[in-house]
Design a protein around this motif. Structure first.
Motif, PDB file in Angstrom:
ATOM      1  N   GLU A 604     -86.239  41.453 -57.062  1.00 41.20           N
ATOM      2  CA  GLU A 604     -85.445  41.811 -55.890  1.00 41.20           C
ATOM      3  C   GLU A 604     -86.338  42.371 -54.772  1.00 41.20           C
ATOM      4  O   GLU A 604     -87.314  43.081 -55.038  1.00 41.20           O
ATOM      5  CB  GLU A 604     -84.364  42.827 -56.262  1.00 41.20           C
ATOM      6  CG  GLU A 604     -83.264  42.225 -57.112  1.00 41.20           C
ATOM      7  CD  GLU A 604     -82.154  43.225 -57.403  1.00 41.20           C
ATOM      8  OE1 GLU A 604     -81.003  42.779 -57.548  1.00 41.20           O
ATOM      9  OE2 GLU A 604     -82.441  44.437 -57.484  1.00 41.20           O
ATOM     10  N   PHE A 605     -85.944  42.045 -53.535  1.00 39.50           N
ATOM     11  CA  PHE A 605     -86.718  42.446 -52.368  1.00 39.50           C
ATOM     12  C   PHE A 605     -85.769  42.861 -51.248  1.00 39.50           C
ATOM     13  O   PHE A 605     -84.569  42.571 -51.285  1.00 39.50           O
ATOM     14  CB  PHE A 605     -87.576  41.276 -51.867  1.00 39.50           C
ATOM     15  CG  PHE A 605     -88.691  40.877 -52.782  1.00 39.50           C
ATOM     16  CD1 PHE A 605     -89.990  41.278 -52.530  1.00 39.50           C
ATOM     17  CD2 PHE A 605     -88.448  40.092 -53.906  1.00 39.50           C
ATOM     18  CE1 PHE A 605     -91.028  40.906 -53.369  1.00 39.50           C
ATOM     19  CE2 PHE A 605     -89.475  39.710 -54.754  1.00 39.50           C
ATOM     20  CZ  PHE A 605     -90.769  40.117 -54.487  1.00 39.50           C
ATOM     21  N   LEU A 606     -86.343  43.500 -50.223  1.00 38.65           N
ATOM     22  CA  LEU A 606     -85.624  43.788 -48.994  1.00 38.65           C
ATOM     23  C   LEU A 606     -86.073  42.790 -47.931  1.00 38.65           C
ATOM     24  O   LEU A 606     -87.275  42.616 -47.703  1.00 38.65           O
ATOM     25  CB  LEU A 606     -85.885  45.219 -48.525  1.00 38.65           C
ATOM     26  CG  LEU A 606     -85.398  46.325 -49.463  1.00 38.65           C
ATOM     27  CD1 LEU A 606     -85.828  47.696 -48.939  1.00 38.65           C
ATOM     28  CD2 LEU A 606     -83.897  46.277 -49.654  1.00 38.65           C
ATOM     29  N   MET A 607     -85.120  42.134 -47.275  1.00 36.37           N
ATOM     30  CA  MET A 607     -85.412  41.091 -46.292  1.00 36.37           C
ATOM     31  C   MET A 607     -85.358  41.659 -44.877  1.00 36.37           C
ATOM     32  O   MET A 607     -84.443  42.413 -44.530  1.00 36.37           O
ATOM     33  CB  MET A 607     -84.407  39.953 -46.430  1.00 36.37           C
ATOM     34  CG  MET A 607     -84.571  38.838 -45.418  1.00 36.37           C
ATOM     35  SD  MET A 607     -86.115  37.931 -45.607  1.00 36.37           S
ATOM     36  CE  MET A 607     -85.704  36.931 -47.050  1.00 36.37           C
ATOM     37  N   ILE A 608     -86.341  41.271 -44.046  1.00 39.56           N
ATOM     38  CA  ILE A 608     -86.311  41.595 -42.629  1.00 39.56           C
ATOM     39  C   ILE A 608     -86.508  40.309 -41.821  1.00 39.56           C
ATOM     40  O   ILE A 608     -86.977  39.298 -42.348  1.00 39.56           O
ATOM     41  CB  ILE A 608     -87.381  42.642 -42.230  1.00 39.56           C
ATOM     42  CG1 ILE A 608     -88.798  42.103 -42.483  1.00 39.56           C
ATOM     43  CG2 ILE A 608     -87.151  43.950 -42.960  1.00 39.56           C
ATOM     44  CD1 ILE A 608     -89.902  43.000 -41.957  1.00 39.56           C
ATOM     45  N   GLY A 609     -86.132  40.353 -40.541  1.00 36.02           N
ATOM     46  CA  GLY A 609     -86.237  39.176 -39.678  1.00 36.02           C
ATOM     47  C   GLY A 609     -87.066  39.453 -38.443  1.00 36.02           C
ATOM     48  O   GLY A 609     -87.648  40.522 -38.266  1.00 36.02           O
ATOM     49  N   GLY A 610     -87.090  38.476 -37.548  1.00 37.26           N
ATOM     50  CA  GLY A 610     -87.835  38.581 -36.301  1.00 37.26           C
ATOM     51  C   GLY A 610     -87.840  37.223 -35.630  1.00 37.26           C
ATOM     52  O   GLY A 610     -87.067  36.340 -35.979  1.00 37.26           O
ATOM     53  N   ARG A 611     -88.741  37.040 -34.657  1.00 35.39           N
ATOM     54  CA  ARG A 611     -88.847  35.720 -34.046  1.00 35.39           C
ATOM     55  C   ARG A 611     -90.276  35.427 -33.626  1.00 35.39           C
ATOM     56  O   ARG A 611     -91.133  36.304 -33.588  1.00 35.39           O
ATOM     57  CB  ARG A 611     -87.885  35.565 -32.872  1.00 35.39           C
ATOM     58  CG  ARG A 611     -88.139  36.415 -31.642  1.00 35.39           C
ATOM     59  CD  ARG A 611     -87.129  36.046 -30.559  1.00 35.39           C
ATOM     60  NE  ARG A 611     -87.155  36.935 -29.422  1.00 35.39           N
ATOM     61  CZ  ARG A 611     -87.940  36.770 -28.357  1.00 35.39           C
ATOM     62  NH1 ARG A 611     -88.765  35.750 -28.309  1.00 35.39           N
ATOM     63  NH2 ARG A 611     -87.899  37.620 -27.357  1.00 35.39           N
ATOM     64  N   HIS A 612     -90.507  34.158 -33.309  1.00 42.14           N
ATOM     65  CA  HIS A 612     -91.821  33.644 -32.946  1.00 42.14           C
ATOM     66  C   HIS A 612     -91.967  33.666 -31.427  1.00 42.14           C
ATOM     67  O   HIS A 612     -90.982  33.549 -30.699  1.00 42.14           O
ATOM     68  CB  HIS A 612     -91.956  32.210 -33.491  1.00 42.14           C
ATOM     69  CG  HIS A 612     -93.341  31.657 -33.459  1.00 42.14           C
ATOM     70  ND1 HIS A 612     -93.891  31.120 -32.315  1.00 42.14           N
ATOM     71  CD2 HIS A 612     -94.279  31.537 -34.425  1.00 42.14           C
ATOM     72  CE1 HIS A 612     -95.115  30.692 -32.582  1.00 42.14           C
ATOM     73  NE2 HIS A 612     -95.377  30.926 -33.854  1.00 42.14           N
ATOM     74  N   LEU A 613     -93.205  33.777 -30.939  1.00 46.83           N
ATOM     75  CA  LEU A 613     -93.463  33.810 -29.506  1.00 46.83           C
ATOM     76  C   LEU A 613     -92.930  32.567 -28.796  1.00 46.83           C
ATOM     77  O   LEU A 613     -92.500  32.627 -27.647  1.00 46.83           O
ATOM     78  CB  LEU A 613     -94.971  33.927 -29.255  1.00 46.83           C
ATOM     79  CG  LEU A 613     -95.426  33.962 -27.790  1.00 46.83           C
ATOM     80  CD1 LEU A 613     -94.908  35.212 -27.088  1.00 46.83           C
ATOM     81  CD2 LEU A 613     -96.950  33.898 -27.695  1.00 46.83           C
ATOM     82  N   LYS A 614     -92.920  31.426 -29.484  1.00 52.76           N
ATOM     83  CA  LYS A 614     -92.535  30.165 -28.848  1.00 52.76           C
ATOM     84  C   LYS A 614     -91.035  29.913 -28.838  1.00 52.76           C
ATOM     85  O   LYS A 614     -90.590  28.893 -28.306  1.00 52.76           O
ATOM     86  CB  LYS A 614     -93.212  28.986 -29.568  1.00 52.76           C
ATOM     87  CG  LYS A 614     -94.715  28.920 -29.401  1.00 52.76           C
ATOM     88  CD  LYS A 614     -95.255  27.673 -30.092  1.00 52.76           C
ATOM     89  CE  LYS A 614     -96.751  27.536 -29.917  1.00 52.76           C
ATOM     90  NZ  LYS A 614     -97.247  26.297 -30.564  1.00 52.76           N
TER      91      LYS A 614
END
Length: 729
Positions: A604-614
């Motif tokens: 089990e893990f904790l998920m995080i998000g984000g985005r790419h420069l493009k």
């Protein structure tokens, strides 16, 4: 004849100047504008791809109607008349509130877009407006309302003058300091270091900003996802227990904070270390440095916004700046100035409020007139919403619990999409797709963020090219046409309705610029500047002539001018905040006693998000010049976890929880904390209508998020720090 036309990119908050090379109304090239007085040649790949967006071969150029399992081209007249008739029937059969509208992030590409969405919904008589704010920043607007009396009042970091910039849950080198207008963020951060200042980055992932400006054990501080609130409250604990608050500032501007010391008593750095995994001495040292550095500011963004206690996070960040006397101080957090005070106008015309209405599902408050996106699918499945308009967004990928949302879309009686593309949402559910102009096809004023600019200015840009007369239309044109066909009152207001009707009466095309003129003149009158009479007043003619007008620097010592609270004082503690602190305290103590639901099993893990420069969410993945190698994101996993689970860099893994599952390739790295995974949002293009994006689809991480457990005050979901299971394929 080839011409070079100046343009400013509206894609994100950086507002970079561009030069558009045009020949015979076709874009030949897009280049950085080194003469732009603010960006000075700085720009990112997104802006440089706007020409490719305009010329994309799969772009929708004529209205489309779903016929069986395919889309057929129809005329604008047929599309608008059929949609108007179906809307009229749904509105009469059910209620006006059976019609909903969702605006995505692209709604800010042009000022008239969101103005006319609001006008359209008021004309319909429906309260059910949704926007991307409820999966992005509504928590900040709620906190600002509680502290400053208006949601629009947002202090911004005074980067040109600060000596200590603490960043939590953000990656401004990539995201461009979102919600704050700042050209060439990388340069501004580099200048802090060059003048002897410091930058701290607090994040579970050593992101690009940390690598460039905080790449040592002191300045990059890893934190367990979804525990930011405990850290921030412990900093308040240190300030109040050690008597470090700025008493002079507090006495002058603050009331009702006497209980705060007791409320944060449990959040000692020693106890917080056990949960956040940040050493006690580092928490204390950082707090002391923040208090003792005269020109310092804390800034938090998406990592803190999509958490369990998101509104409390936003509130604590503001309160830390207040307690330490950094608000309204040079080098701290300032209220951005401009020719008008947007919050002042907003209050006059009914903007900047919260909790004016409650949603049917979940009884969540609206935030500045919009309900939480997380409730929309359930409203549809319950039969409350029968017709849905969507513009500037792709909620099949961006909504929490995307599987549920896709299921709900298929239950609609009518779905109308206003977009450049047949995106995933349109592919699933659109009955009609109405093509819209790209940013290069519209003249524009940058008005929504006037008071959020690091360098205050006014700006107007002329459209470099014109859209085909029979092709794409601006969103406002489409919505105004439907208002007229349905014989509704524009803006839901008989007085304002006179404006478009007058244009129609004199057989002249309506120009939404008139709305801005009214607001500009009204805003300046409120500031005691009379257009055409006062020397410091500005007219639209002057803005158009100059293109960009610089307005000097933001000012400190102006707090009373901006506050819209009773007696021009900040009321630190309100009942909703006290309730949130107590809920946070309850979870904190449960975590300390090893409550099983917070434990992570081996897989089990904790998920995080984000985005790419493009990419700006999902809508730029079909542009081949941006993705020449058909790049797809990979799941970041710490090398210790990869070794423990026997994973290699060529492996694919399955990520799952109770809401869904995805299969993704992995990137093994030391730049993320153990037991934490990172994957960017906005992907998952299994869509033949986006021919190039379909070749590098990625996966939709939002399939794993929960639309039911929304934060009470802002209606925002948990999209950072939720639990998932990983298995090797």
């Amino acid at each position: 004849m080839t011409m070079m036309k100046k343009f400013t990119c509206p894609t994100c908050n950086a507002g970079c100047g561009l030069l558009i090379e045009v020949k015979d109304n076709q874009v030949i090239s897009v280049k950085p504008d080194r003469t732009h007085p603010l960006s000075k040649g700085s720009c990112c790949p997104k802006g440089l791809s706007l020409g490719e967006l305009t010329k994309d071969k799969v772009r929708v150029l004529r209205p489309l109607k779903r016929v069986e399992n395919d889309f057929q081209k129809i005329s604008w007249k047929q599309a608008l008349h059929e949609i108007a008739e179906k809307l009229r029937r749904i509105r009469n059969t059910y209620t006006p509130n059976s019609i909903a509208y969702y605006m995505g992030t692209n709604s800010l590409h042009h000022y008239a877009h969101s103005i006319f969405v609001t006008s359209f919904m008021k004309a319909i008589g429906s309260k059910y407006l949704y926007n991307a704010g409820s999966v992005d920043n509504n928590n900040k607007f709620v906190a600002q309302y509680l502290l400053y009396g208006n949601s629009i009042l947002m202090p911004i970091p005074d980067l040109p003058n600060t000596d200590l910039f603490i960043i939590i849950g953000s990656n401004p080198v990539v995201t461009k300091l979102s919600l704050v207008i700042c050209q060439d963020v990388r340069k501004r951060l580099r200048e802090i270091i060059e003048r002897g200042g410091e930058i701290y980055v607090i994040d579970p992932r050593k992101n690009k900003t940390a690598k460039l400006f905080a790449n040592d054990e002191e300045h990059y501080i890893p934190i367990v996802p979804n525990t930011d609130c405990f850290l921030l409250l412990s900093m308040i604990n240190v300030i109040l227990n050690e008597d470090l608050e700025d008493k002079i500032f507090l006495k002058k501007y603050v009331v009702n904070y006497d209980q705060l010391k007791e409320l944060v008593r449990d959040f000692t750095p020693k106890r917080v270390e056990k949960i956040c995994k940040i050493p006690e001495e580092k928490i204390v040292r950082l707090t002391h440095k923040f208090v003792n550095t005269k020109r310092a500011v804390i800034y938090g963004r998406l990592g803190t916004c999509l958490s369990t206690f998101c509104t409390l996070n936003a509130w604590v960040i503001e309160v830390l700046n207040i307690l330490a006397g950094k608000l309204d101080r040079k080098g701290g957090a300032l209220f951005g100035k401009n020719i008008v005070n947007v919050a002042q106008i907003g209050k006059l015309i009914g903007l900047g409020s919260i909790n004016q209405n409650r949603s049917r599902i979940g009884k969540y408050p609206d935030v500045m007139g919009a309900f939480p996106l997380g409730t929309l699918a359930r409203e549809i499945l319950a039969g409350n919403i029968r017709a849905l308009f969507i513009s500037g967004g792709n909620p099949a990928l961006s909504s929490p619990n995307s599987n549920e949302f896709s299921k709900a879309l298929r239950k609609l009686d009518l779905c109308v999409i206003l977009d450049f593309y047949i995106n995933e949402t349109a592919s699933i559910a659109a009955d009609y797709i109405l093509p819209v102009k790209t940013p290069l096809e519209q003249s524009n004023y940058f008005v929504f963020d006037l008071n959020y600019q690091i360098f205050p200015h006014l700006e107007y840009i002329e459209a470099p090219i014109k859209a085909d007369k029979y092709g794409p239309k601006a969103e406002w044109e489409i919505l105004l046409s439907l208002i007229r066909l349905m014989k509704l009152t524009a803006f839901g207001n008989k007085f304002l309705d006179i404006i478009p009707k007058f244009y129609q009466f004199i057989h002249k095309e309506f120009d939404p610029e008139i709305i801005l003129k009214i607001l500009l003149y009204l805003g300046q009158i409120l500031q005691k500047r009379i257009p055409f009479l006062s020397s410091h007043a500005v007219t639209f003619k002057k803005i158009k002539k100059k293109g960009i007008i610089l307005l000097g620097n933001n000012e400190s010592g102006v707090l009373e001018k901006y506050l819209q609270t009773k007696n021009r004082k900040m009321h630190i503690l309100s009942l909703p905040i006290i309730e949130q602190i107590n809920l946070c305290k309850k979870e904190f103590n449960e975590r300390l006693t090893n409550e099983p639901k917070y434990k992570l099993l081996e897989n089990e893990f904790l998920m995080i998000g984000g985005r790419h420069l493009k990419t700006m969410n999902s809508w730029m993945h079909n542009l081949q010049n941006l993705w020449p190698n058909k790049w797809e994101p990979k799941l970041w996993i710490n090398e210790q976890d990869a070794n423990r689970l026997g994973l290699n860099s060529t492996d694919y893994v399955k990520i799952e929880n109770d809401f869904g599952s995805i299969t993704v390739p992995i990137l093994i790295t030391e730049n993320i904390m153990p037991k934490v995974l990172f994957y960017p949002h906005g992907w998952g293009h299994k869509n033949p209508h986006l021919s190039f994006a379909n070749q590098h689809p990625g996966a939709n991480i939002n399939k794993l998020t929960n639309s039911w457990a929304l934060e009470k005050l802002s209606g925002m979901p948990l999209m950072n720090g939720y639990k998932v299971r990983l298995s090797k394929l």
